[in-house]
Scaffold this motif. Structure first.
Motif, mmCIF file in Angstrom:
data_model
loop_
_atom_site.group_PDB
_atom_site.id
_atom_site.type_symbol
_atom_site.label_atom_id
_atom_site.label_comp_id
_atom_site.label_asym_id
_atom_site.label_seq_id
_atom_site.Cartn_x
_atom_site.Cartn_y
_atom_site.Cartn_z
ATOM 1 N N VAL A 1 28.686 44.886 40.674
ATOM 2 C CA VAL A 1 29.701 45.145 40.306
ATOM 3 C C VAL A 1 29.967 45.731 39.174
ATOM 4 N N LEU A 2 28.914 45.727 38.490
ATOM 5 C CA LEU A 2 28.301 46.145 36.686
ATOM 6 C C LEU A 2 28.986 47.780 37.327
ATOM 7 N N GLU A 3 28.192 48.389 38.331
ATOM 8 C CA GLU A 3 27.648 50.118 38.943
ATOM 9 C C GLU A 3 29.093 49.941 39.777
ATOM 10 N N THR A 4 29.498 49.132 40.015
ATOM 11 C CA THR A 4 30.792 49.587 40.915
ATOM 12 C C THR A 4 31.477 49.717 39.830
ATOM 13 N N LEU A 5 31.837 49.039 38.717
ATOM 14 C CA LEU A 5 32.731 49.243 37.633
ATOM 15 C C LEU A 5 32.404 50.161 36.782
ATOM 16 N N GLN A 6 31.060 50.271 36.146
ATOM 17 C CA GLN A 6 30.787 51.790 35.731
ATOM 18 C C GLN A 6 31.456 52.900 36.592
ATOM 19 N N LYS A 7 31.809 53.142 37.628
ATOM 20 C CA LYS A 7 31.607 54.060 38.669
ATOM 21 C C LYS A 7 33.975 54.409 38.533
ATOM 22 N N GLN A 8 34.487 53.820 38.273
ATOM 23 C CA GLN A 8 35.546 53.740 38.827
ATOM 24 C C GLN A 8 36.409 54.648 37.866
ATOM 25 N N LYS A 9 37.354 55.354 37.625
ATOM 26 C CA LYS A 9 38.213 56.235 37.117
ATOM 27 C C LYS A 9 39.424 55.349 36.258
ATOM 28 N N ALA A 10 39.642 54.495 37.705
ATOM 29 C CA ALA A 10 40.714 53.406 37.202
ATOM 30 C C ALA A 10 40.608 51.613 36.921
ATOM 31 N N HIS A 62 43.881 47.916 23.060
ATOM 32 C CA HIS A 62 44.358 49.386 23.742
ATOM 33 C C HIS A 62 45.422 49.947 24.820
ATOM 34 N N VAL A 63 46.115 50.790 24.611
ATOM 35 C CA VAL A 63 46.937 50.967 25.063
ATOM 36 C C VAL A 63 46.434 51.431 27.840
ATOM 37 N N HIS A 64 47.393 50.844 27.884
ATOM 38 C CA HIS A 64 46.873 50.362 29.708
ATOM 39 C C HIS A 64 48.222 51.968 29.829
ATOM 40 N N PHE A 65 47.574 52.086 30.789
ATOM 41 C CA PHE A 65 48.737 53.711 31.643
ATOM 42 C C PHE A 65 48.571 52.700 33.020
ATOM 43 N N PHE A 66 49.992 52.466 33.551
ATOM 44 C CA PHE A 66 50.096 52.415 35.237
ATOM 45 C C PHE A 66 51.059 53.913 35.646
ATOM 46 N N CYS A 67 50.132 54.200 36.904
ATOM 47 C CA CYS A 67 50.763 55.756 37.102
ATOM 48 C C CYS A 67 52.173 55.049 38.296
ATOM 49 N N ASN A 68 53.172 55.575 38.674
ATOM 50 C CA ASN A 68 54.074 54.514 39.485
ATOM 51 C C ASN A 68 53.840 55.202 40.972
ATOM 52 N N SER A 69 53.313 56.770 40.641
ATOM 53 C CA SER A 69 52.697 57.417 41.631
ATOM 54 C C SER A 69 51.695 57.242 42.826
ATOM 55 N N CYS A 70 50.478 57.022 42.297
ATOM 56 C CA CYS A 70 49.166 56.268 42.592
ATOM 57 C C CYS A 70 48.722 55.210 42.919
ATOM 58 N N GLU A 71 49.778 54.258 41.562
ATOM 59 C CA GLU A 71 49.418 52.980 41.589
ATOM 60 C C GLU A 71 48.378 52.364 40.770
ATOM 61 N N ASP A 72 47.502 53.324 40.152
ATOM 62 C CA ASP A 72 46.363 53.323 39.387
ATOM 63 C C ASP A 72 46.562 53.150 38.098
ATOM 64 N N THR A 73 46.020 52.334 37.234
ATOM 65 C CA THR A 73 46.008 51.281 36.176
ATOM 66 C C THR A 73 44.986 52.424 35.182
ATOM 67 N N PHE A 74 45.254 52.946 34.642
ATOM 68 C CA PHE A 74 44.073 53.647 33.269
ATOM 69 C C PHE A 74 44.199 52.925 31.900
ATOM 70 N N CYS A 75 42.798 52.919 31.642
ATOM 71 C CA CYS A 75 42.642 51.828 30.098
ATOM 72 C C CYS A 75 43.080 53.660 29.320
ATOM 73 N N LEU A 76 43.267 53.341 27.635
ATOM 74 C CA LEU A 76 43.711 54.873 26.987
ATOM 75 C C LEU A 76 43.142 54.719 25.514
ATOM 76 N N PRO A 77 41.831 54.340 25.850
ATOM 77 C CA PRO A 77 41.433 53.217 24.541
ATOM 78 C C PRO A 77 41.499 54.435 22.965
ATOM 79 N N LYS A 78 41.605 55.496 22.996
ATOM 80 C CA LYS A 78 42.181 55.989 21.840
ATOM 81 C C LYS A 78 43.088 55.637 21.586
ATOM 82 N N PHE A 79 44.339 55.318 22.308
ATOM 83 C CA PHE A 79 45.958 54.958 21.479
ATOM 84 C C PHE A 79 45.865 53.423 21.281
#
Length: 137
Positions: free
Chosen positions: A23-32, A91-108
Motif C-alpha cells: 500500500v505504501l509503495e502504491t501511494l508513493q507512485k500516485q500523482k493524485a 495545505h490546500v487541496h485541489f479537485f479537478c472537475n474534469s478528470c475528478e482527481d484530487t491533488f495536494c498542494l503542500p506549498k500553499f
C-alpha cells in the motif's frame, strides 16, 4: 526500494507487513489522492477491511492524511517529508472537475482563521475546485 519502505514504516512505529509495504509503495507512485475503492481496484485480491485498517493505521501514525473533496469518497495522500499533518502543516487541496482527481498542494498553506471567543477549531479543510494542469494542457 523495499528496505526504504520498511524504514519509513518503522520510523513511524508501524510494523512493515507485506500489505502495508504494498500500500505504501502504491501511494508513493500516485500523482493524485486515492480512495479506498481505488486501492481495492489496484489490489484485486486484497480484503477491503485490511486495506481500510492499513489506511487508518497510516493516518494515525502521520504517514497519510485524508481529504474530503465533495465526491462522497474519502481520498488519501502521503504526507510530505517532515510534515506531521499538524494544523501548521495543513495545505490546500485541489479537485479537478474534469478528470475528478484530487491533488495536494503542500506549498500553499491554509491561512490561520480567527474565530470568535469560545469557538475551538478541530479541523480545517480548504478545497479549491477547477481544472487541473493536466486537463488544461
Amino acid at each position: 526500494m523495499m528496505k526504504e519502505l520498511e524504514n519509513k514504516l518503522e520510523q513511524k512505529e508501524v510494523r512493515p507487513t507485506a500489505m502495508r509495504l504494498l500500500v505504501l509503495e502504491t501511494l508513493q507512485k500516485q500523482k493524485a489522492a486515492v480512495s479506498l475503492q481505488d486501492l481495492e481496484d489496484t489490489f484485486e485480491k486484497a480484503d477491503r477491511v485490511t486495506l481500510y485498517r492499513t489506511l487508518k493505521t497510516f493516518q494515525e501514525k502521520g504517514l497519510i492524511h485524508s481529504i474530503e473533496d465533495g465526491t462522497g469518497a474519502t481520498k488519501y495522500a502521503l504526507c510530505q517529508e517532515g510534515c506531521e499533518c499538524a494544523p501548521e502543516d495543513m495545505h490546500v487541496h485541489f479537485f479537478c472537475n474534469s478528470c475528478e482527481d484530487t491533488f495536494c498542494l503542500p506549498k500553499f498553506k491554509i491561512p490561520e482563521v480567527s474565530l470568535p471567543e469560545g469557538f475551538v477549531p478541530m479541523e480545517t479543510n480548504l478545497l479549491v475546485k477547477g481544472v487541473c494542469v493536466n486537463c488544461t494542457a
